[in-house]
Design an enzyme around this catalytic site. Structure first.
Site, short mmCIF file in Angstrom:
data_model
loop_
_atom_site.label_atom_id
_atom_site.label_comp_id
_atom_site.label_asym_id
_atom_site.label_seq_id
_atom_site.Cartn_x
_atom_site.Cartn_y
_atom_site.Cartn_z
N TYR A 1 0.80 -1.22 0.00
CA TYR A 1 0.00 0.00 0.00
C TYR A 1 0.84 1.28 0.00
CZ TYR A 1 -3.55 -3.37 1.43
OH TYR A 1 -4.38 -4.47 1.47
N HIS B 1 -4.79 6.09 -0.69
CA HIS B 1 -5.29 6.03 0.70
C HIS B 1 -4.17 6.28 1.72
CE1 HIS B 1 -9.07 5.54 2.53
NE2 HIS B 1 -9.07 4.25 2.79
N PHE C 1 -4.68 -1.06 9.80
CA PHE C 1 -5.44 -0.82 8.58
C PHE C 1 -6.44 0.31 8.86
CE2 PHE C 1 -3.58 -4.91 7.69
CZ PHE C 1 -3.12 -4.73 6.39
N ASN D 1 -9.58 1.16 8.53
CA ASN D 1 -10.90 1.14 9.17
C ASN D 1 -10.86 1.00 10.68
OD1 ASN D 1 -11.56 1.15 6.49
ND2 ASN D 1 -12.84 -0.69 6.54
#
Length: 197
Positions: A24, A29, A74, A76
Site C-alpha cells: 500500500y 489512501h 489498517f 478502518n
C-alpha cells in the site's frame, strides 16, 4: 520537573492515516502516511517504535513535544491506536492533529479544518467512534475522485498515484508540513488562510 509544568511528556499527537505494508506504500489512501513521513523527515523524528498498534516516534516541533503516530491496524480501525495513545498521555482531541486523504478534493488541494464529521473517510470515522468526539483538527489531502461512475471506491483509493498526481500530492504535503507548527501553536485560522489551497 519544574512546578506548574504539564505532567504529560507529550503536548500534541500528530497522526497520519494509511494502510501498513509495502503493498500500500504509494497508494492514494496512504496520503496521511506520506505526509507524516515528510513531517518526520523535516524534524528528524524516527517513527519506528511499535506501540498502541502503531508506529510511533517523539520529538520536538518548536516549543512542543510531539508524538507522531502511524496506525498499523489498517485504515478502518485507526481509532484503536489513536484512542490508546490519547488515553495514555491524557491528550484531548483538540491537541490531536490528523492527516488523511480526501476523494472530494483534487490532487494538490489541501484543506485544514478545526473539527467536523468524518466526511466518509473510514479512518477518521473510526477515530471519531472510538473517542466519541469530532473535535480533531485535521489536514485533508486531495487524492481526486474516481475517474468514472461505477468505478469501485476501494479499488480507487488503493490504486497507485500517477506520476502527475503524486507530484501534486507532494506539493500539498509540503504545505501541510509548513502548516503543522502553526496548528500546534493554536494558530489554526491563520494556517487555514495561509496554506489551504
Amino acid at each position: 520537573m519544574l512546578f506548574g509544568k504539564k505532567s504529560s511528556p507529550i503536548d500534541f499527537i500528530i497522526v497520519g492515516l494509511g494502510n501498513p505494508g509495502p503493498k500500500y506504500a504509494d497508494t492514494r489512501h496512504n496520503a496521511g502516511f506520506i505526509a507524516l513521513d515528510a513531517l518526520a523527515d523535516k524534524y528528524g523524528i524516527s517513527v519506528d517504535r511499535l506501540k498502541w498498534k502503531a508506529l510511533t516516534g517523539d520529538g520536538r516541533i518548536g516549543d512542543s513535544r510531539v508524538l507522531l503516530l502511524k496506525p498499523q491496524t489498517f485504515m478502518n480501525c485507526s481509532g484503536e491506536a489513536v484512542s490508546q495513545a490519547m488515553n495514555f498521555y491524557k491528550i484531548p482531541p483538540e491537541r490531536v492533529l490528523v492527516m488523511f486523504d480526501d476523494i472530494s478534493l483534487k490532487p494538490g488541494v489541501m484543506r485544514i479544518r478545526r473539527k467536523g464529521s468524518d466526511g466518509g473517510q473510514k479512518g477518521m470515522r473510526s477515530i471519531i467512534e472510538d473517542t466519541d468526539s469530532e473535535n480533531f483538527p485535521r489536514i485533508k489531502l486531495g487524492i481526486g475522485d474516481r475517474p468514472r461512475d461505477g468505478y469501485d471506491l476501494a479499488d480507487w483509493v488503493l490504486s497507485k498515484f500517477t506520476s502527475e498526481d503524486r507530484k501534486l500530492l507532494d506539493e500539498a504535503v509540503a504545505r501541510a508540513v509548513e502548516a503543522v507548527p502553526m496548528i500546534i501553536e493554536g494558530k489554526i485560522d491563520e494556517a487555514m488562510g495561509k496554506f489551504s489551497k
